[in-house]
Write a protein that holds these residues in place. Structure first.
Motif, mmCIF file in Angstrom:
data_model
loop_
_atom_site.group_PDB
_atom_site.id
_atom_site.type_symbol
_atom_site.label_atom_id
_atom_site.label_comp_id
_atom_site.label_asym_id
_atom_site.label_seq_id
_atom_site.Cartn_x
_atom_site.Cartn_y
_atom_site.Cartn_z
ATOM 1 N N ALA A 125 0.796 -0.833 0.086
ATOM 2 C CA ALA A 125 -0.191 0.354 0.088
ATOM 3 C C ALA A 125 0.729 1.208 -0.071
ATOM 4 C CB ALA A 125 -0.896 0.315 0.836
ATOM 5 N N THR A 126 1.666 1.471 0.980
ATOM 6 C CA THR A 126 3.073 2.041 0.628
ATOM 7 C C THR A 126 3.313 2.674 -0.460
ATOM 8 O OG1 THR A 126 3.148 2.577 2.849
ATOM 9 C CG2 THR A 126 4.959 4.070 1.721
ATOM 10 N N SER A 127 4.004 1.729 -1.477
ATOM 11 C CA SER A 127 4.734 1.619 -2.216
ATOM 12 C C SER A 127 3.774 2.015 -3.397
ATOM 13 C CB SER A 127 4.774 -0.033 -2.745
ATOM 14 O OG SER A 127 6.306 -0.090 -1.613
ATOM 15 N N ALA A 128 2.652 1.367 -3.306
ATOM 16 C CA ALA A 128 1.242 2.118 -4.164
ATOM 17 C C ALA A 128 1.348 3.732 -4.420
ATOM 18 C CB ALA A 128 0.123 1.505 -4.790
ATOM 19 N N MET A 129 0.933 4.469 -3.233
ATOM 20 C CA MET A 129 0.374 5.518 -2.918
ATOM 21 C C MET A 129 1.925 6.609 -3.181
ATOM 22 S SD MET A 129 1.120 7.691 -0.226
ATOM 23 C CE MET A 129 1.820 7.055 1.520
ATOM 24 N N HIS A 133 1.906 9.927 -6.029
ATOM 25 C CA HIS A 133 2.841 10.802 -6.166
ATOM 26 C C HIS A 133 3.498 11.192 -7.214
ATOM 27 C CE1 HIS A 133 0.641 12.385 -3.259
ATOM 28 N NE2 HIS A 133 0.165 11.332 -2.877
ATOM 29 N N LEU A 134 4.841 10.028 -8.102
ATOM 30 C CA LEU A 134 6.012 9.720 -8.418
ATOM 31 C C LEU A 134 5.698 9.428 -9.909
ATOM 32 C CD1 LEU A 134 8.582 9.482 -5.033
ATOM 33 C CD2 LEU A 134 7.454 11.763 -6.129
ATOM 34 N N ILE A 284 4.090 14.783 -0.893
ATOM 35 C CA ILE A 284 2.824 14.748 0.076
ATOM 36 C C ILE A 284 2.086 16.459 0.402
ATOM 37 C CG2 ILE A 284 0.402 13.071 1.107
ATOM 38 C CD1 ILE A 284 2.949 11.163 0.920
ATOM 39 N N THR A 285 1.952 16.614 1.024
ATOM 40 C CA THR A 285 2.195 18.386 2.116
ATOM 41 C C THR A 285 1.664 19.239 0.746
ATOM 42 O OG1 THR A 285 3.409 18.803 2.976
ATOM 43 C CG2 THR A 285 1.756 17.465 4.147
ATOM 44 N N ARG A 291 6.749 14.808 -9.108
ATOM 45 C CA ARG A 291 7.742 14.514 -10.856
ATOM 46 C C ARG A 291 7.002 15.800 -11.053
ATOM 47 N NH1 ARG A 291 8.303 11.238 -14.785
ATOM 48 N NH2 ARG A 291 8.573 9.205 -13.033
ATOM 49 N N ARG A 292 8.111 16.577 -11.804
ATOM 50 C CA ARG A 292 8.078 18.047 -12.387
ATOM 51 C C ARG A 292 8.007 17.710 -14.343
ATOM 52 N NH1 ARG A 292 12.886 17.569 -9.267
ATOM 53 N NH2 ARG A 292 13.428 17.641 -11.632
ATOM 54 N N ASP A 293 8.802 16.820 -14.329
ATOM 55 C CA ASP A 293 8.035 16.084 -15.844
ATOM 56 C C ASP A 293 8.435 15.062 -16.581
ATOM 57 O OD1 ASP A 293 11.399 15.307 -17.206
ATOM 58 O OD2 ASP A 293 11.491 17.807 -15.667
#
Length: 356
Positions: A125-129, A133-134, A284-285, A291-293
């Motif tokens: 769950a942590t990996s996928a969370m 975001h990335l 996250i906050t 990820r920028r591009d």
């Protein structure tokens, strides 16, 4: 005179392996992975509230035994966990664990549970969370290098949380890949068994590495990677155990849970002490970019941290009583007079009536 029956506060809900399996099926694996990810992200958003320390580790030539404690000021949690890669050769689990959640207000435990299964679920769950975001937008294919006990959990978590549709599997042991293929059949994922790591990463936007050998291995080298991939590196989880060539770390933007622990146990143990990393709670906050591009290579150097176990314990506590899948353990002494622990002991013995 018999000792009085203990009050309800003396009983602690205990979740056995059997009841954990029943609970996962009652809730549903995808639903539980998604729920755990939500709880973990909630706690990352309040990261600064938590007590934090690198896990307390006892290392040996064969493996490691660790305690992972934390508190948010209201609840306290810890996990006992081992990591012994040689165990599989003896028919034993590489990782086993149990955990406890307690009230800071009283110090009384409120939950005791197996965490071998729960750790596998919270790790996935942590990996996928984090990947939510990335990882590159629209990623649908993941390479899974290392097809041991964690592989199916990772695949199902990335399907449920990130929407991947295909998994390319590779392990140095073809039997491990065959096992994963069997277990994931019917999951809705398109599965491909690969004969090399190079073959596995072809067309994969996400690459998960999760091997078990306690050594400085080189599962991936920089020349194998195209632009824009996200690497979920979760196999480097103790000193002297890595999976990636240092050139990959130099090229990628590296994200971690808790730097003080990851520099000891993660992929970045290979790098200088001032090697730059970004903490995931900052992404996250919104305090730091993720990820920028589309060309950026992102790398999550995930070693597992106590806050994630705390989140899993919170999730379990909040969902447990509705299921009834627990046993009450009488594990807290509960004398009528809190100052008379000895009297409680004597009243329970064969001479108790005479002593009273």
């Amino acid at each position: 005179m018999l000792a009085p029956a203990p009050s309800r506060l003396a009983y602690v809900p205990f979740v056995s392996v059997e009841n954990m399996m029943k609970l996962v099926h009652r809730i549903g694996i995808a639903e539980m992975l998604t729920g755990l990810a939500e709880y973990i992200e909630q706690d990352f958003r309040r990261w600064e509230l938590f007590d934090k320390t690198p896990r307390v580790a006892s290392h040996s030539r064969e493996g490691v035994i660790e305690l992972m404690p934390t508190s948010d000021g209201e609840d306290y949690g810890f996990k006992y966990v081992n990591g012994h890669p040689k165990n599989t050769r003896e028919g034993l689990q590489t990782v086993t664990a149990f955990g406890l959640l307690a009230s800071v207000n009283t110090g009384y435990p409120v939950l005791l549970t197996e965490m071998t299964l729960l750790t596998a679920l919270r790790t996935a769950a942590t990996s996928a969370m984090v990947a939510r975001h990335l990882a590159p937008e629209g990623a649908r294919t993941m390479a899974m290098i290392g097809n041991g006990a964690q592989s199916e959990f990772q695949a199902l978590a990335f399907r449920a949380i990130c929407g991947i549709t295909a998994v390319r599997l590779y392990d140095t042991d073809p039997a491990a890949t065959a096992k994963a293929m069997r277990n994931l059949a019917g999951s809705g994922l398109t599965l491909t068994a690969c004969s090399t790591a190079e073959e596995a990463i072809l067309g994969a936007e996400i690459i998960t590495t999760c091997t078990a050998d306690k050594q400085n291995a080189t599962i991936l080298t920089d020349n194998m990677l195209g632009a824009g991939v996200h690497i979920n590196a979760i196999g480097g989880d103790c000193p002297g155990k890595t999976e990636l060539h240092p050139d990959i770390l130099s090229r990628a933007d590296v994200f971690v849970e808790y730097p003080e622990q990851t520099r000891i146990e993660g992929e970045i143990q290979q790098m200088p002490a001032d090697f730059p990393v970004t903490e995931m709670w900052q992404v996250i906050t919104g305090a730091a970019p993720g990820r920028r591009d589309a060309a950026q290579v992102t790398l999550f150097d995930g070693v597992g941290f106590a806050v994630e176990d705390f989140s899993a314990l919170r999730y379990l506590r909040d969902h447990l009583h509705a299921t009834g899948l627990f046993q009450d353990l009488d594990m807290i002494a509960d004398p009528d007079d809190p100052r008379d622990l000895f009297g409680m002991l004597m009243r329970a013995g064969p001479e108790g009536a005479h002593a009273a």
